[in-house]
Design a protein around this motif. Structure first.
Motif, mmCIF file in Angstrom:
data_model
loop_
_atom_site.group_PDB
_atom_site.id
_atom_site.type_symbol
_atom_site.label_atom_id
_atom_site.label_comp_id
_atom_site.label_asym_id
_atom_site.label_seq_id
_atom_site.Cartn_x
_atom_site.Cartn_y
_atom_site.Cartn_z
ATOM 1 N N TYR A 134 64.653 9.430 29.309
ATOM 2 C CA TYR A 134 63.971 10.643 28.859
ATOM 3 C C TYR A 134 65.053 11.690 28.584
ATOM 4 C CZ TYR A 134 61.130 14.874 28.793
ATOM 5 O OH TYR A 134 60.540 16.051 28.424
ATOM 6 N N SER A 148 61.281 20.880 35.182
ATOM 7 C CA SER A 148 60.060 20.556 34.437
ATOM 8 C C SER A 148 60.153 19.170 33.807
ATOM 9 C CB SER A 148 59.812 21.615 33.363
ATOM 10 O OG SER A 148 60.885 21.659 32.431
ATOM 11 N N SER A 149 61.347 18.777 33.385
ATOM 12 C CA SER A 149 61.524 17.444 32.794
ATOM 13 C C SER A 149 61.397 16.359 33.848
ATOM 14 C CB SER A 149 62.891 17.346 32.105
ATOM 15 O OG SER A 149 62.988 18.261 31.034
ATOM 16 N N GLU A 151 59.537 16.498 36.428
ATOM 17 C CA GLU A 151 58.112 16.362 36.728
ATOM 18 C C GLU A 151 57.422 15.434 35.722
ATOM 19 O OE1 GLU A 151 56.792 20.369 36.706
ATOM 20 O OE2 GLU A 151 57.418 20.784 38.776
ATOM 21 N N ARG A 152 57.921 15.445 34.475
ATOM 22 C CA ARG A 152 57.336 14.556 33.463
ATOM 23 C C ARG A 152 57.736 13.099 33.675
ATOM 24 N NH1 ARG A 152 59.505 18.708 29.964
ATOM 25 N NH2 ARG A 152 57.878 20.205 29.401
ATOM 26 N N ALA A 153 58.755 12.873 34.499
ATOM 27 C CA ALA A 153 59.225 11.504 34.748
ATOM 28 C C ALA A 153 58.987 11.090 36.188
ATOM 29 C CB ALA A 153 60.713 11.408 34.414
ATOM 30 N N ASN A 155 56.355 9.778 37.917
ATOM 31 C CA ASN A 155 55.677 8.538 38.292
ATOM 32 C C ASN A 155 55.608 7.591 37.107
ATOM 33 O OD1 ASN A 155 53.476 9.427 36.668
ATOM 34 N ND2 ASN A 155 52.702 10.629 38.397
ATOM 35 N N GLN A 157 53.071 6.483 35.132
ATOM 36 C CA GLN A 157 52.319 6.867 33.950
ATOM 37 C C GLN A 157 53.029 7.955 33.167
ATOM 38 O OE1 GLN A 157 49.534 5.187 32.961
ATOM 39 N NE2 GLN A 157 49.876 6.333 31.072
ATOM 40 N N ASN A 158 53.588 8.956 33.853
ATOM 41 C CA ASN A 158 54.298 10.040 33.170
ATOM 42 C C ASN A 158 55.508 9.522 32.404
ATOM 43 O OD1 ASN A 158 52.458 11.818 34.167
ATOM 44 N ND2 ASN A 158 53.837 12.816 35.624
ATOM 45 N N MET A 159 56.249 8.599 33.014
ATOM 46 C CA MET A 159 57.445 8.075 32.344
ATOM 47 C C MET A 159 57.061 7.226 31.137
ATOM 48 S SD MET A 159 60.554 8.642 32.725
ATOM 49 C CE MET A 159 62.084 8.164 31.926
ATOM 50 N N ASP A 161 54.475 7.724 29.268
ATOM 51 C CA ASP A 161 53.978 8.625 28.228
ATOM 52 C C ASP A 161 55.090 9.442 27.586
ATOM 53 O OD1 ASP A 161 51.459 7.708 28.814
ATOM 54 O OD2 ASP A 161 50.942 9.401 30.121
ATOM 55 N N ASN A 162 56.101 9.830 28.350
ATOM 56 C CA ASN A 162 57.111 10.761 27.847
ATOM 57 C C ASN A 162 58.463 10.131 27.561
ATOM 58 O OD1 ASN A 162 55.498 13.310 28.215
ATOM 59 N ND2 ASN A 162 55.547 12.642 30.348
#
Length: 502
Positions: A134, A148-149, A151-153, A155, A157-159, A161-162
């Protein structure tokens, strides 16, 4: 359950208030995984920094069930008994990540399955690993952007998606991977382990890097651009802009610029691999040898008049850039090209094939090279002041030449807003420069004649044409000697000077 905090120096689990080996970890991105007993209802972690100062971070608690894989449960290398962390190291050339193998899930109070007894589908050897990247916003080194980045990675599902999936591997593959270092560009790496039988998954602790140090007073993250590099690439960008639009019209200037690039690149590789000189000294010597190479190329054309030989050198430069662009794409991450022999053979074939086009259409090929190479020089000049991933088109090839271990690295880089802007600038400069030069040169000779060859032809013409007044004119050496005699010898009187009338 695991805990991850960032931008701190020590993350640990305590027993009686004292960090214990095997139950504590020190890192910038760290996590702990605790297995719970049948009667356990709570678990506690403690955080401590080395100097006792405050630190900003973010903590994430992830619960796992008995069906989920256990990241790092088959660890035999790192201090923790169960180590879900990803260990990262970087240098100028590559960033390497390493992680411990996972195990299949098990319930509370049960003994964990053996890691290396059997290799059938009922053991941890059925697990599959997926590596994700990411990229943080380009040029953004702020703490808030990092948190903030992350947090997007946080778990699975987040990883998904992003992030960007780089590679999948089985339990039989090595758990170590290398990537091209991108100094100043934030990158988050994460590993997701999947159990294809139970259709479950779990995430390792994501780890981040900028491939530079925030504490260094020299070449730190906030001071990546050297003054010497800015001067060098600014001059190079101005020369590239000149070549892009009028390079073919001013052929000698174009040859000098191309000879400069050709010699400078070769010399920089040689001096870097054979010496330990400082970067500024190497860059100064590279510029000096580039000037020598440019003058040598102009003089070879001036003396011998071989346009085709010079244009073939120009074609090799275009071939090098085209080959570099080809391997800058996902083509460069195909496993077969991690083999040095295969890579360099294919790279050289593309590089040598391009000049063959110049044999049939030398003027058009030369003008295309002026537009493409000149436009890219402008991109490199912009990169000296603001980060753009396009500089890695040639930088990755240079890294592979200078570091023999770089062949195993993944070379994917992010393409963000600034990169699409620079691609547009490059295309506009290249196309407009090519079209302008083709239109201007359509009624002119293909290439200007060599001055030396013209002088020789003129001299032969004067020798054979007795009607030419210059035929009766003494040679330059005779005129110089005659003038010297006039200045050094005294003229004797000739006697009577009164004219006689007949």
């Amino acid at each position: 359950v695991n805990l991850r905090l960032v931008e701190t120096s020590l993350y640990c689990r305590f027993s009686s208030g004292i960090p214990l080996y095997g139950s504590s970890v020190t890192a910038a991105d760290a996590g702990l995984l605790s297995t719970l007993t049948l009667s356990q209802t709570t678990v506690s972690w403690f955080l401590k920094t080395p100097d006792g100062s405050s630190a900003a971070g973010v903590g994430v608690i992830l619960p796992y069930t008995s069906a989920d894989p256990v990241p790092g449960a088959c660890n035999q290398e790192f201090p923790l008994e169960i180590d879900p962390n990803i260990y990262l190291q970087y240098n100028l050339f590559e960033t390497t990540i390493t992680f411990a193998p996972a195990n299949i899930g098990y319930g509370r109070g049960e003994s964990p399955p053996a890691c290396d007894v059997d290799t059938d589908s009922s053991t941890r050897w059925r697990l599959v690993y997926e590596l994700y990247q990411y990229f943080l916003p380009e040029g953004d080194l702020s703490e808030q952007s990092l948190i903030s980045s992350l947090e997007r990675a946080a778990n699975v599902q987040n990883m998904q998606d992003n992030g960007r999936k780089v590679v999948s591997l089985s339990s039989h593959d090595r758990t170590q991977f290398s990537f091209s270092s991108l100094p100043g560009q934030g990158v988050i790496f994460s590993v997701i382990v999947r159990d294809p039988v139970l259709n479950t998954s779990a995430s390792y602790i994501p780890v981040h890097t900028y491939a530079c140090s925030f504490n260094s007073t020299l070449d730190g993250c906030s001071d990546l651009g050297r003054v010497s590099s800015k001067v060098f690439f600014t001059v190079m960008g101005l020369a590239g802009l000149f070549v892009c639009f009028v390079g073919h019209r001013f052929f000698k200037c174009e040859l000098f610029c191309m000879g400069f690039c050709f010699m400078a690149f070769i010399f920089f590789v040689l001096i870097t691999t054979t010496t330990t000189l400082e970067y500024d000294i190497r860059l100064a010597l590279t510029a000096l040898m580039g000037v020598v190479g440019g003058v040598a190329m102009v003089m070879s054309w001036w003396r011998f008049g071989s346009v085709m030989a010079c244009v073939l050198v120009v074609g090799l430069i275009l071939g090098f850039l085209i080959s570099s662009i080809a391997f800058f794409t996902p083509l460069g991450d195909i496993p077969i090209f991690h083999n040095d022999v295969v890579f360099w053979v294919v790279f050289a074939c593309i590089m040598v094939f391009v000049p063959l086009f110049f044999i049939r259409w030398p003027r058009e090929g030369n003008i295309i090279t002026c537009g493409v190479v000149g436009g890219y020089a402008v991109v490199l000049a912009v990169n000296a002041y603001t980060y753009t991933s396009l500089s890695y088109i040639t930088l990755d090839v240079l890294k592979r030449l200078l570091n023999h271990n770089f062949s195993r690295a993944f070379i994917s880089v992010p393409l963000q807003d600034i990169d699409f802007i620079m691609i547009t600038v490059w295309v506009v400069l290249g196309v407009s420069g090519i079209v302008m030069q083709l239109y201007r040169e359509k009624s002119r000779p293909f290439f200007p004649p060599s001055p030396y060859v013209m002088w020789k032809q003129e001299r032969e013409r004067r020798k054979t044409n007795v009607l030419d007044p210059s035929h009766h004119k003494p040679s330059l050496s005779a005129r110089i000697l005659g003038r010297i005699r006039q200045l050094t010898q005294r003229t004797e009187p000739a006697g009577e000077t009164t004219p006689l009338l007949f």
